[in-house]
Structures are given as C-alpha cells and as structure tokens.
Design a protein around this motif. Sequence first.
Motif, PDB file in Angstrom:
ATOM      1  N   ASN A 111       0.813  -1.222   0.000  1.00  9.75           N
ATOM      2  CA  ASN A 111       0.000   0.000   0.000  1.00  9.75           C
ATOM      3  C   ASN A 111       0.846   1.272   0.000  1.00  9.75           C
ATOM      4  O   ASN A 111       0.612   2.198   0.787  1.00  9.75           O
ATOM      5  N   LYS A 143       3.144  -5.745  -2.570  1.00  6.50           N
ATOM      6  CA  LYS A 143       1.713  -5.809  -2.869  1.00  6.50           C
ATOM      7  C   LYS A 143       1.094  -4.410  -2.819  1.00  6.50           C
ATOM      8  O   LYS A 143       1.404  -3.618  -1.927  1.00  6.50           O
ATOM      9  N   SER A 144       0.228  -4.140  -3.782  1.00 13.57           N
ATOM     10  CA  SER A 144      -0.513  -2.868  -3.836  1.00 13.57           C
ATOM     11  C   SER A 144       0.432  -1.671  -3.810  1.00 13.57           C
ATOM     12  O   SER A 144       0.370  -0.810  -2.933  1.00 13.57           O
ATOM     13  N   TYR A 146       2.599   1.343  -6.431  1.00 14.81           N
ATOM     14  CA  TYR A 146       2.499   2.089  -7.679  1.00 14.81           C
ATOM     15  C   TYR A 146       3.760   2.903  -7.855  1.00 14.81           C
ATOM     16  O   TYR A 146       4.253   3.519  -6.899  1.00 14.81           O
ATOM     17  N   LYS A 176       2.059  -8.557  -6.314  1.00 13.94           N
ATOM     18  CA  LYS A 176       0.619  -8.583  -6.569  1.00 13.94           C
ATOM     19  C   LYS A 176       0.032  -7.179  -6.547  1.00 13.94           C
ATOM     20  O   LYS A 176       0.415  -6.351  -5.720  1.00 13.94           O
ATOM     21  N   ASP A 177      -0.894  -6.955  -7.472  1.00 17.32           N
ATOM     22  CA  ASP A 177      -1.622  -5.683  -7.527  1.00 17.32           C
ATOM     23  C   ASP A 177      -0.672  -4.492  -7.615  1.00 17.32           C
ATOM     24  O   ASP A 177      -0.733  -3.555  -6.809  1.00 17.32           O
TER      25      ASP A 177
END
Length: 204
Positions: A111, A143-144, A146, A176-177
Amino acid sequence: IRNLKIEHYKGVGTYPKSGKTYVAKYGAVFNKVLGIIENVHINGIDIVSYDRMGCFAATMDIGSELKNSSVSANQESGYGVNLQYVQPTNVESTICLGGLVGYTYYTRITNSYITDLNVTANYMKGSMGVGGIVGYTSNRIIKSVYAEGDIETRASNVGGIVGQYVTTSVSIVCIKDVVAKVNISSYTDVIGGIVGLLNIPMDI
C-alpha cells in the motif's frame, strides 16, 4: 517509524578534494531499517549518492515492513523526486537503487507509492538492480504498490517495480496488484516493465 511527513529532504553527499570526487554511500532518509515504516510521506527529495540508494531506506532487513507510505514532488516549491547515482573517483561500485528502497531481504512493502520519480545512474561497475520501487529484493512480498516516473541508466537488471527479484522458494514469490508507469532508458539488457530480472528456482 510512524505518522511522519518529510518535506524538501536533501542528501547530497559529494565533494571535490585534490582533483577527486568523493561521494557518501547509502543515500536515503533512513540508512538501514530493522522495523516498520508506516504512514510516512516524503514531499520533495533530492539524493546524490552511490551503492545502495532509496528515498526511504538504503537497506531493509529481515522482518521489516514499509506500508501506507508515499513519495511525491512538492508542486508548490518545485522540489522534485530526484535520485542521482554518482560513482566516486577510482571506485568500482555496484548499483542497488530503488525509488522507495535500495536493497531488501525477507521484508514487505504494501500500500505504498512513488510519483514524479527521476533517476539518473550512468556510471557504475556492476548492477544488482534498479527499480521504481526496489532495486534488489530477496524473498519478499510486494503488494498494492504504484510507481510513476523516469529512469535513465546504463545499469542492467532494471524494472518499473523491481530491478532484480531473487527467491529461494517459488512459494515465497509475491508481486501482486502493482502498477508501473515508468519510462526506462537504458543502454544495456535485462529490462522489464515490472521486473528486470526474476531469479527463481527451476521447479516453478
């Protein structure tokens, strides 16, 4: 380390002396992390260094975690997100540079994001990896996340998220993601939109 906002961070560790250029190693807000970074946001950062580099940490070791955190430019002041790799005079260095963290081992990044990234790294001897989020990682969870920006380098093992991902077991691999909007300009090989070099066991 929790609930912290950092503005206009500058870590420029170069200086000339006797005709040589000296450069400080391990450019980052935190050199080595053994713990948790949570809800920490960097708004404008400028680092000039070599070896392991990242906005948050040069190194994150076993059990460490980076979550709910971000790096972005300061639009009001014009302070960007700049990571410049400078090899010192008469030193044959190995680059390990990530937008958030340079080198990680058995850790988690979740995140979190980086925007406005500008990496320049054109002189080095070897390359562990250059990535929008992490330069080199071993047995970790990503994960998650950007990443958005530009990477210009002569290094190999370059990825929009991870430069080089190494694992001892296929069951540990977890990316992931993730989203990468990173423009990569490189003069060498082993380049990927998400991962530059994925080094996993043959039993996958």
